[in-house]
Design a protein around this motif. Structure first.
Motif, PDB file in Angstrom:
ATOM      1  N   GLY A 251      54.979  69.678  15.675  1.00 40.39           N
ATOM      2  CA  GLY A 251      54.887  68.739  16.805  1.00 40.39           C
ATOM      3  C   GLY A 251      56.148  68.845  17.648  1.00 40.39           C
ATOM      4  O   GLY A 251      57.253  68.967  17.110  1.00 40.39           O
ATOM      5  N   ILE A 252      55.982  68.812  18.963  1.00 38.23           N
ATOM      6  CA  ILE A 252      57.155  68.868  19.856  1.00 38.23           C
ATOM      7  C   ILE A 252      57.097  67.688  20.815  1.00 38.23           C
ATOM      8  O   ILE A 252      56.051  67.378  21.388  1.00 38.23           O
ATOM      9  N   THR A 253      58.238  67.052  20.964  1.00 37.11           N
ATOM     10  CA  THR A 253      58.369  66.027  22.002  1.00 37.11           C
ATOM     11  C   THR A 253      59.795  66.072  22.539  1.00 37.11           C
ATOM     12  O   THR A 253      60.619  66.861  22.070  1.00 37.11           O
ATOM     13  N   GLY A 254      60.064  65.242  23.535  1.00 41.98           N
ATOM     14  CA  GLY A 254      61.407  65.268  24.117  1.00 41.98           C
ATOM     15  C   GLY A 254      61.762  63.928  24.712  1.00 41.98           C
ATOM     16  O   GLY A 254      60.905  63.060  24.904  1.00 41.98           O
ATOM     17  N   GLY A 255      63.031  63.783  25.013  1.00 41.48           N
ATOM     18  CA  GLY A 255      63.521  62.544  25.613  1.00 41.48           C
ATOM     19  C   GLY A 255      63.173  62.484  27.096  1.00 41.48           C
ATOM     20  O   GLY A 255      62.667  63.453  27.673  1.00 41.48           O
ATOM     21  N   ALA A 256      63.472  61.338  27.697  1.00 38.18           N
ATOM     22  CA  ALA A 256      63.111  61.107  29.101  1.00 38.18           C
ATOM     23  C   ALA A 256      63.874  62.013  30.064  1.00 38.18           C
ATOM     24  O   ALA A 256      63.483  62.190  31.215  1.00 38.18           O
ATOM     25  N   SER A 257      64.986  62.591  29.593  1.00 41.52           N
ATOM     26  CA  SER A 257      65.791  63.432  30.488  1.00 41.52           C
ATOM     27  C   SER A 257      65.679  64.915  30.127  1.00 41.52           C
ATOM     28  O   SER A 257      66.516  65.722  30.531  1.00 41.52           O
ATOM     29  N   THR A 258      64.652  65.263  29.365  1.00 41.88           N
ATOM     30  CA  THR A 258      64.492  66.671  28.956  1.00 41.88           C
ATOM     31  C   THR A 258      63.566  67.393  29.934  1.00 41.88           C
ATOM     32  O   THR A 258      62.396  67.017  30.073  1.00 41.88           O
ATOM     33  N   PRO A 259      64.077  68.438  30.600  1.00 43.82           N
ATOM     34  CA  PRO A 259      63.209  69.140  31.563  1.00 43.82           C
ATOM     35  C   PRO A 259      62.112  69.950  30.884  1.00 43.82           C
ATOM     36  O   PRO A 259      62.282  70.419  29.748  1.00 43.82           O
ATOM     37  N   ASP A 260      61.005  70.137  31.605  1.00 48.39           N
ATOM     38  CA  ASP A 260      59.865  70.895  31.080  1.00 48.39           C
ATOM     39  C   ASP A 260      60.251  72.304  30.638  1.00 48.39           C
ATOM     40  O   ASP A 260      59.733  72.809  29.647  1.00 48.39           O
ATOM     41  N   PHE A 261      61.163  72.952  31.404  1.00 48.28           N
ATOM     42  CA  PHE A 261      61.449  74.352  31.076  1.00 48.28           C
ATOM     43  C   PHE A 261      62.069  74.498  29.677  1.00 48.28           C
ATOM     44  O   PHE A 261      61.828  75.481  28.985  1.00 48.28           O
ATOM     45  N   LEU A 262      62.823  73.475  29.240  1.00 44.94           N
ATOM     46  CA  LEU A 262      63.419  73.554  27.888  1.00 44.94           C
ATOM     47  C   LEU A 262      62.331  73.383  26.823  1.00 44.94           C
ATOM     48  O   LEU A 262      62.326  74.050  25.799  1.00 44.94           O
TER      49      LEU A 262
END
Ligand code: SF4
Length: 273
Positions: A251-262
């Protein structure tokens, strides 16, 4: 091959997307753009913006020309006063939800409440709100009784509701009157819910985001409690192939300031393992 699943709400949140759009648009016609501190808590994105001439400065007094950007977390009142008194050009990219915290705090103070900001003392958002109260407010990070009868409470946008409510409940033990504005941003809550649900269905979770990002770190802490094989990384280069031995679903998720490209780079790399 490893199967990859991502949460629905991933990539920049509304406030960050708005701020980045504003500065990139300004950079089309201006080559001197400064943010007071990093515009968002993501070193890779801040690095990319620097290549477009958008640079963070730590001391506003060093700026004499160009355009100043008020970052998503908000700046201090004295910094805003400085910019306006000097007649410097500025763009206000403060997230409207952060401004709501500030507005409620100022209103509570005017109404005679002792203002309590539930949040992290060193977080720029909290420092910003406090400065607009002329530093006449109390920041609480844990349940504590304070010696005031009339208390007004706001919260840092990225906190958990239960955490804030525990502090509010403690304040109620002494307060005769208490007003609480729920200023928690829904985006943070939704991301946590989605990430927690996903964590139950996979063998390993990856949380992508700045190590200096409060909401990413909290997301990681929440998910780690559900899925012990959870890693907080900033880029695909932080991953270790050994983590994925015998793993079928990630599973992958990210924080509110993580850009899509990363996120995309991480997804590609996981599929390659
Ligand atoms: S997480 Fe919420 S409060 Fe923070 S910048 Fe994004 S939209 Fe604004």
């Amino acid at each position: 091959m490893i199967e990859v699943f991502k949460t629905k709400n991933i990539g920049f949140c509304f406030g960050v997307k708005r701020a980045i759009k504003m500065v990139i648009k300004e950079a089309e016609s201006n080559d001197k753009i400064y943010t007071i501190g990093p515009i968002i808590h993501n070193p890779q994105m801040v690095g990319m913006l620097a290549q477009k001439g958008i640079k963070p400065v730590m001391d506003i007094k060093n700026i004499t020309d160009g355009v100043i950007v008020f970052r998503t977390h908000g700046i201090k009142k004295e910094e805003e006063d400085f910019v306006k008194q000097r007649g410097l050009k500025y763009i206000d990219a403060t997230c409207p939800f952060v401004k709501k915290v500030r507005r409620h705090a100022i209103m509570l103070k005017k109404m005679g409440y002792k203002v309590v900001i539930v949040g992290e003392k060193e977080h720029p958002e909290v420092k910003s709100v406090l400065s607009y109260l002329d530093n006449d407010g109390i920041v609480l990070q844990k349940p504590e009784i304070i010696d005031f009868r009339k208390i007004g409470v706001v919260s840092q946008t990225t906190l958990e509701k239960e955490y804030v409510l525990d502090i509010v409940k403690e304040l109620l033990k002494e307060a005769k009157e208490l007003r609480f504005f729920n200023t928690i941003c829904d985006n943070t809550w939704i991301r946590k819910q989605e990430a927690s649900n996903l964590a139950q269905k996979v063998d390993l979770m990856i949380i992508v985001g700045g190590k200096n990002s409060s909401n990413t770190t909290k997301l990681y802490e929440t998910v780690k409690k559900i899925q012990p094989k959870t890693y907080h990384i900033e880029t695909d280069e932080d991953m270790d192939k050994d983590w994925f031995k015998g793993i079928k679903r990630v599973g992958i998720t990210g924080g509110a300031s993580t850009p899509d490209f990363l996120i995309d780079m991480v997804e590609r790399q996981v599929k390659n393992f």
